[in-house]
Scaffold this motif. Structure first.
Motif, PDB file in Angstrom:
ATOM      1  N   ALA A 158      79.366  10.268 -16.959  1.00 11.68           N
ATOM      2  CA  ALA A 158      80.051  10.082 -15.679  1.00 11.68           C
ATOM      3  C   ALA A 158      79.133  10.521 -14.547  1.00 11.68           C
ATOM      4  CB  ALA A 158      81.359  10.870 -15.636  1.00 11.68           C
ATOM      5  N   ASP A 159      79.254   9.841 -13.425  1.00 11.73           N
ATOM      6  CA  ASP A 159      78.511  10.196 -12.207  1.00 11.73           C
ATOM      7  C   ASP A 159      79.382  11.044 -11.296  1.00 11.73           C
ATOM      8  OD1 ASP A 159      76.341   8.716 -13.021  1.00 11.73           O
ATOM      9  OD2 ASP A 159      76.781   6.986 -11.752  1.00 11.73           O
ATOM     10  N   TYR A 160      78.752  12.053 -10.688  1.00  9.40           N
ATOM     11  CA  TYR A 160      79.461  12.921  -9.749  1.00  9.40           C
ATOM     12  C   TYR A 160      78.626  13.140  -8.497  1.00  9.40           C
ATOM     13  CZ  TYR A 160      82.270  14.266 -13.840  1.00  9.40           C
ATOM     14  OH  TYR A 160      83.070  14.264 -14.950  1.00  9.40           O
ATOM     15  N   GLU A 161      79.324  13.410  -7.405  1.00 10.94           N
ATOM     16  CA  GLU A 161      78.693  13.816  -6.159  1.00 10.94           C
ATOM     17  C   GLU A 161      79.267  15.175  -5.771  1.00 10.94           C
ATOM     18  OE1 GLU A 161      77.866  11.052  -2.548  1.00 10.94           O
ATOM     19  OE2 GLU A 161      79.710  12.145  -2.073  1.00 10.94           O
ATOM     20  N   VAL A 162      78.386  16.134  -5.540  1.00  8.42           N
ATOM     21  CA  VAL A 162      78.808  17.495  -5.190  1.00  8.42           C
ATOM     22  C   VAL A 162      78.281  17.830  -3.800  1.00  8.42           C
ATOM     23  CG1 VAL A 162      78.794  19.926  -5.855  1.00  8.42           C
ATOM     24  CG2 VAL A 162      78.709  18.154  -7.627  1.00  8.42           C
ATOM     25  N   THR A 163      79.163  18.280  -2.924  1.00 14.54           N
ATOM     26  CA  THR A 163      78.764  18.696  -1.572  1.00 14.54           C
ATOM     27  C   THR A 163      79.356  20.063  -1.271  1.00 14.54           C
ATOM     28  OG1 THR A 163      80.680  17.536  -0.647  1.00 14.54           O
ATOM     29  CG2 THR A 163      78.595  16.344  -0.687  1.00 14.54           C
ATOM     30  N   PHE A 164      78.599  20.888  -0.562  1.00 17.11           N
ATOM     31  CA  PHE A 164      79.093  22.199  -0.150  1.00 17.11           C
ATOM     32  C   PHE A 164      79.957  22.067   1.101  1.00 17.11           C
ATOM     33  CE2 PHE A 164      75.550  23.899  -2.689  1.00 17.11           C
ATOM     34  CZ  PHE A 164      76.198  24.958  -3.320  1.00 17.11           C
ATOM     35  N   ARG A 165      81.007  22.855   1.133  1.00 18.87           N
ATOM     36  CA  ARG A 165      81.763  22.967   2.383  1.00 18.87           C
ATOM     37  C   ARG A 165      80.900  23.720   3.389  1.00 18.87           C
ATOM     38  NH1 ARG A 165      87.106  21.601   1.300  1.00 18.87           N
ATOM     39  NH2 ARG A 165      87.707  21.749  -0.914  1.00 18.87           N
TER      40      ARG A 165
END
Length: 235
Positions: free
Chosen positions: A113-120
């Motif tokens: 699976a592909d994921y995108e992670v971003t910091f708040r």
């Protein structure tokens, strides 16, 4: 006719768990007057199965479930009808017919699976997190503590990170997603924080699942294809 439905889950719907998502679709299918097939016996139920449960709090633009129809119908019409019964935060993106056999068993097909992670904003682990994360992911081993219903152990997740890319303040991950090696982006981030020796701030980052894949290759050479691509539209 077996069909594979691809849908997105965003906004407030990310707080709805897997079982409630299944119940929602069962009700929506009835409202949309979809000719779904039912099992036989004293307690008939819709013949449907979801590919990969999505964690509470995670949004997605690549969720899947399969269902059996009692009669054939055009896949575009199926999408149109289902979207008339959706709520804000859930959208049916496509429907394809899948043949009997392995290609129709979405749950057993899931391999990655592909994921995108971003910091708040303001909750990054360290100011220069991009370079530090690059350094962390280059380590020969990435041990993380993994707790399941049956055991607690330390697992090296390095072999299960198939691809990563850091750009524009975002982390892209392609992770193993089979039942035997299922790896969450949260495990990668937790391991990163532990490696840094920092304590994570609550709700420090946001996770979005982009896509789910089957593997047409082997252990030596993976050949990932989307679950959607294993079917075809019906006019």
């Amino acid at each position: 006719m077996k069909v594979r439905i691809k849908f997105s889950k965003t906004g407030a719907m990310k707080f709805i768990g897997h079982l409630d998502t299944m119940r929602f679709f069962q009700k929506a299918i009835r409202r949309a007057d979809i000719p779904v097939a039912y099992s036989e016996g004293f307690s008939p139920h819709m013949i449907m199965s979801f590919a990969a449960p999505l964690g509470v709090g995670t949004t997605s633009s690549g969720e899947y479930f399969d269902m059996q129809l009692a009669k054939d119908m055009p896949t575009k019409e199926l999408v149109r009808r289902m979207n008339t019964a959706m709520v804000e935060g859930i959208e049916v993106l496509s429907a394809v017919r899948v043949e009997d056999g392995k290609a129709s068993k979405a749950m057993s097909l899931v391999a990655a699976a592909d994921y995108e992670v971003t910091f708040r904003e303001g909750r990054e682990f360290v100011p220069d997190w991009e370079s530090k994360l690059e350094e962390y992911l280059r380590q020969p081993e990435l041990p993380v503590f993994k707790k399941t219903k049956r055991s607690e152990k330390t697992v090296d997740i390095k072999p299960f990170i198939y691809q990563y890319q850091i750009q524009e303040n975002k982390l892209f991950l392609k992770l193993a997603a089979a039942s035997s090696n299922y790896t969450k982006p949260e495990q990668v981030m937790d391991g990163f924080a532990q490696w840094l020796g920092v304590e994570q701030k609550p709700f420090a980052y946001i996770v979005h699942r982009l896509e789910v894949y089957a593997d047409n290759g082997n252990e030596q050479k993976h050949e990932f294809v989307t679950l959607e691509s294993l079917g075809e539209e019906v006019e």
